[in-house]
Write an enzyme that holds these catalytic residues in place. Structure first.
Site, mmCIF file in Angstrom:
data_model
loop_
_atom_site.group_PDB
_atom_site.id
_atom_site.type_symbol
_atom_site.label_atom_id
_atom_site.label_comp_id
_atom_site.label_asym_id
_atom_site.label_seq_id
_atom_site.Cartn_x
_atom_site.Cartn_y
_atom_site.Cartn_z
ATOM 1 N N HIS A 82 -3.193 -13.830 9.834
ATOM 2 C CA HIS A 82 -3.769 -13.376 8.567
ATOM 3 C C HIS A 82 -2.678 -13.083 7.540
ATOM 4 O O HIS A 82 -1.660 -12.473 7.869
ATOM 5 C CB HIS A 82 -4.601 -12.111 8.787
ATOM 6 C CG HIS A 82 -5.596 -11.845 7.708
ATOM 7 N ND1 HIS A 82 -5.229 -11.403 6.454
ATOM 8 C CD2 HIS A 82 -6.948 -11.976 7.676
ATOM 9 C CE1 HIS A 82 -6.309 -11.263 5.707
ATOM 10 N NE2 HIS A 82 -7.368 -11.600 6.414
ATOM 11 N N GLY A 164 5.107 3.128 -7.569
ATOM 12 C CA GLY A 164 6.122 3.033 -6.537
ATOM 13 C C GLY A 164 7.329 2.219 -6.934
ATOM 14 O O GLY A 164 7.447 1.746 -8.064
ATOM 15 N N ARG A 166 10.390 -0.686 -7.148
ATOM 16 C CA ARG A 166 10.469 -2.147 -7.329
ATOM 17 C C ARG A 166 11.323 -2.742 -6.215
ATOM 18 O O ARG A 166 12.272 -3.490 -6.453
ATOM 19 C CB ARG A 166 11.033 -2.470 -8.705
ATOM 20 C CG ARG A 166 10.151 -2.000 -9.854
ATOM 21 C CD ARG A 166 10.838 -2.147 -11.189
ATOM 22 N NE ARG A 166 11.142 -3.549 -11.481
ATOM 23 C CZ ARG A 166 12.188 -3.952 -12.188
ATOM 24 N NH1 ARG A 166 13.054 -3.067 -12.644
ATOM 25 N NH2 ARG A 166 12.378 -5.246 -12.424
ATOM 26 N N ALA A 171 7.670 -0.717 5.298
ATOM 27 C CA ALA A 171 6.204 -0.622 5.211
ATOM 28 C C ALA A 171 5.613 -1.638 4.256
ATOM 29 O O ALA A 171 4.387 -1.738 4.130
ATOM 30 C CB ALA A 171 5.791 0.785 4.791
ATOM 31 N N GLY A 172 6.445 -2.410 3.551
ATOM 32 C CA GLY A 172 5.944 -3.418 2.641
ATOM 33 C C GLY A 172 5.241 -2.828 1.437
ATOM 34 O O GLY A 172 5.596 -1.748 0.959
#
Length: 277
Positions: A82, A164, A166, A171-172
């Site tokens: 996925h 958040g 850049r 954790a991606g």
């Protein structure tokens, strides 16, 4: 009238039960968060959790699940069928009763901001909460997946998150949004030829000229070709219409549908419509 919001976070882990259990336990640690369903798939390496509650507990439970996932899942080590871009890949809020879509948009914005500030995770708003038109559809937000976003964030303005940093850590990134009910539905073929599933998916999905409100891809699961789909508006593109198109397209390649499966829950009306048909 009691307010009810549904939340269906998808986590990039479907093989380690101890990690899945820890995430679910974190969600349930919030009073007022009520678990409805947990479904994991090892080939997709993904777990879908469905829970409901009043807006504030649901918001807190979603944050808690994302916090634990960020600690336990390293995206640099992750692989699966996925598409994915983060330990907590996507968090949608869905209005059920006594709340509006705008209320869910506000929840998405609050959660996204908190995840960016407290978890240091890039967050992209999508669906009804999208801050840019090109981020309305989740596949567009996730294009390139973890590796592609990791290599371009910080240098390509199109990859700038809504909240958040850049940059991508272990954790991606996470897509947080608001949407209507979605049906995640997989159809298996009596074939191990994944190319057939990919051709069918291309015919079925809206982005390549197929049915409106259908997203689809072809994958191999347990040695069997699978057409994996999301139906984003079952009232306008009914479940049975999608299945019959898959059946007809499969016949062109000498294949049959062997069985199908739901991922998560389905609105009762979708089943009544199929039964009526």
């Amino acid at each position: 009238m009691q307010q009810i919001v549904e939340c269906v976070p998808n986590f990039s882990e479907g093989r380690r039960p101890e990690v899945i259990d820890a995430i679910v336990a974190g969600i349930l640690s919030v009073p007022g968060a009520h678990l409805l369903d947990v479904q994991s798939d090892a080939d997709h390496n993904r777990t879908v959790v469905t829970f409901v509650g009043q807006p504030e507990p649901v918001l807190e439970a979603a944050f808690e699940g994302a916090r634990i996932a960020a600690r336990l899942i390293d995206m640099a080590q992750h692989s699966g069928e996925h598409p994915r871009m983060g330990a907590t890949d996507v968090i949608p809020f869905i209005p059920v009763r006594g709340v509006t879509m705008d209320d869910c948009v506000q929840l998405a914005g609050r959660l996204g901001q908190r995840m960016g500030q407290e978890l240091d995770i890039p967050v992209y708003l999508y669906g009804q909460a999208a801050s840019r038109p090109e981020r309305t559809n989740l596949p567009d937000v996730r294009r390139g997946e973890f590796e592609g976003i990791r290599d371009s964030i910080g240098s390509d303005p199109a990859r700038d998150p809504d909240f958040g940093p850049r940059r991508l850590g272990s954790a991606g990134a996470t897509a947080v949004g608001a949407r209507a009910f979605l049906i995640a539905f997989n159809v298996y073929l009596n074939s191990d030829n994944v190319e057939i599933a990919r051709k069918i998916a291309k015919t079925v999905r809206h982005s390549s000229g197929g049915l409106r409100f259908v997203q689809a891809m072809g994958v191999l699961v347990d040695g069997q070709a699978q057409v994996s789909m999301n139906l984003t508006d079952f009232n306008k593109t009914a479940l049975h219409v999608v299945v019959e198109l898959v059946r007809r397209e499969a016949a062109r390649y000498g294949a049959l549908i062997s069985h199908s499966e739901l991922v998560g829950l389905i609105p009762q009306q979708a089943l009544l419509d199929a039964a009526t048909w």
